[in-house]
Design a protein around this motif. Structure first.
Motif, PDB file in Angstrom:
ATOM      1  N   THR A   4     -15.061 -21.748 -22.267  1.00  0.00           N
ATOM      2  CA  THR A   4     -15.637 -23.066 -22.543  1.00  0.00           C
ATOM      3  C   THR A   4     -14.934 -24.129 -21.711  1.00  0.00           C
ATOM      4  O   THR A   4     -13.850 -23.926 -21.169  1.00  0.00           O
ATOM      5  N   GLU A   7     -11.482 -24.949 -22.975  1.00  0.00           N
ATOM      6  CA  GLU A   7     -10.465 -23.962 -22.618  1.00  0.00           C
ATOM      7  C   GLU A   7     -10.030 -24.128 -21.167  1.00  0.00           C
ATOM      8  O   GLU A   7      -8.836 -24.163 -20.853  1.00  0.00           O
ATOM      9  N   GLU A   8     -11.003 -24.246 -20.295  1.00  0.00           N
ATOM     10  CA  GLU A   8     -10.706 -24.385 -18.880  1.00  0.00           C
ATOM     11  C   GLU A   8      -9.886 -25.641 -18.594  1.00  0.00           C
ATOM     12  O   GLU A   8      -8.804 -25.588 -18.003  1.00  0.00           O
ATOM     13  N   TYR A   9     -10.388 -26.793 -19.027  1.00  0.00           N
ATOM     14  CA  TYR A   9      -9.710 -28.047 -18.716  1.00  0.00           C
ATOM     15  C   TYR A   9      -8.421 -28.209 -19.497  1.00  0.00           C
ATOM     16  O   TYR A   9      -7.440 -28.763 -19.000  1.00  0.00           O
ATOM     17  N   LEU A  11      -6.419 -25.828 -20.399  1.00  0.00           N
ATOM     18  CA  LEU A  11      -5.422 -25.016 -19.704  1.00  0.00           C
ATOM     19  C   LEU A  11      -4.914 -25.723 -18.459  1.00  0.00           C
ATOM     20  O   LEU A  11      -3.709 -25.737 -18.167  1.00  0.00           O
ATOM     21  N   ARG A  12      -5.824 -26.348 -17.725  1.00  0.00           N
ATOM     22  CA  ARG A  12      -5.419 -27.068 -16.518  1.00  0.00           C
ATOM     23  C   ARG A  12      -4.457 -28.209 -16.845  1.00  0.00           C
ATOM     24  O   ARG A  12      -3.470 -28.430 -16.137  1.00  0.00           O
ATOM     25  N   GLU A  34      -6.425 -33.804 -12.015  1.00  0.00           N
ATOM     26  CA  GLU A  34      -7.478 -32.830 -12.283  1.00  0.00           C
ATOM     27  C   GLU A  34      -8.882 -33.380 -12.058  1.00  0.00           C
ATOM     28  O   GLU A  34      -9.871 -32.657 -12.219  1.00  0.00           O
TER      29      GLU A  34
ATOM     30  N   GLY B  98     -10.343 -31.434  -8.262  1.00  0.00           N
ATOM     31  CA  GLY B  98      -9.297 -32.387  -8.610  1.00  0.00           C
ATOM     32  C   GLY B  98      -8.910 -33.229  -7.418  1.00  0.00           C
ATOM     33  O   GLY B  98      -9.448 -33.075  -6.323  1.00  0.00           O
ATOM     34  N   TRP B 118      -9.684 -15.828 -13.894  1.00  0.00           N
ATOM     35  CA  TRP B 118     -10.976 -15.539 -14.527  1.00  0.00           C
ATOM     36  C   TRP B 118     -11.649 -14.350 -13.886  1.00  0.00           C
ATOM     37  O   TRP B 118     -12.239 -13.513 -14.573  1.00  0.00           O
TER      38      TRP B 118
END
Lengths: 169, 169
Positions: A4, A7-9, A11-12, A34, B98, B118
DNA sequence: AGGAATGTGTACTTTTTTGTCAAGTTTAGC
DNA sequence: GCTAAACTTGACAAAAAAGTACACATTCCT
């Protein structure tokens, strides 16, 4: 079954904190790094803060930092706090009972075979991902695939020591 | 990162077809068995049909059946046709570049570390799930967790034979 | 003190995913 | 042929997720 946005952002954003060895990182800094909006990063940080993954310092010299060293933060736990488990344990059998189990009867019933599947998969996925830490992502940037394969294989051994024996050449 | 409704219900519908050894199963039959509406099952079947997983027979004595034996249908492939991959390969670097990669430059760039993650996770997850077939889900209903662990462990061996050696006691 | 830079929290809009509706096509049986 | 039972398809409505807006609280610095 996809990663999702949260989750992606999320984690970043955590990786940005992990990269900044010591000292706090501000919302504007993370957002700029980011390419996200400041309010959105604030929302993500709020999730992470409530889960105890990060701490914040308010005021002019404020910002965010990890509550634990990056070496101790596994991806499985982190992604679980940012997202949701593979399936919702509660109400599962009520929702999916189907006509053969009209009274909510479920235990050992054929209709609930999938529950075992998801449970096992969930446990195994999180456990395996926890073999990879934030520090790994930062240190082994170039050789991630190789590192991942090693760790994934090691997770099998770690998880079921009495069942399998694993030897890494 | 959770099982979507389409994956869950689609899998349930396919299992109904797999359980009906020979002969077609109709939409109303599947819908009644799983407690879903007929139009919704029709939609799910449409996805499965376009993916070549099931065939349909129109007309009064019509219905659906699997295009291959249940022993040859792996969960990884099936869930992938019902849902989506963990992340979208295309446009990934444009979307997540980013500020450090303003021109779409991405290859070997630190911002794209997650792409490797991923990709590796996707491949490994699908491959491992493919070790479990529809026939497994039907035959080993009671002992699924044990079966799953064996198959998951075996997938590590199968995937990287030159890297690890696995022995099941 | 006061202002600037920071985090906090709620409500809102937009987009995507779920699930439904309705009209149409095909075929077996009578 | 006609009807009933089946599949097909596209448009629509409801729910969930993603992302934004904005008013507010906290702290440092002068």
């Amino acid at each position: 079954m996809k990663i999702t946005a949260q989750e992606e952002y999320g984690l970043r954003c955590v990786l940005r904190l992990a990269k900044a060895e010591s000292g706090a990182v501000t919302l504007p800094e993370v957002a700029a790094a980011e390419g996200l909006s400041v309010p959105y990063v604030a929302k993500l940080m709020s999730v992470l803060r409530n889960a105890g993954m990060v701490d914040s310092v308010r005021g002019r010299a404020g910002g965010y930092h990890l509550t634990r060293p990056a070496e101790e933060i596994g991806l499985g736990s982190l992604l679980l706090t940012l997202g949701e488990p593979l399936f919702e344990e509660t109400e599962y059998c009520q929702k999916h009972a189907g006509s053969e189990a009209p009274n909510g009867v479920c235990k050992n019933h054929s209709t609930c075979t999938l529950k075992s599947l998801w449970q096992t998969l969930e446990h195994w996925l999180r456990h395996t991902l926890d073999q990879i830490t934030l520090a790994d992502l930062i240190q082994h940037e170039g050789r991630l695939p190789e590192l991942l394969r090693e760790r994934l294989a090691a997770a099998v051994l770690d998880d079921e020591p009495q069942l399998v024996t694993l030897t890494v050449k």
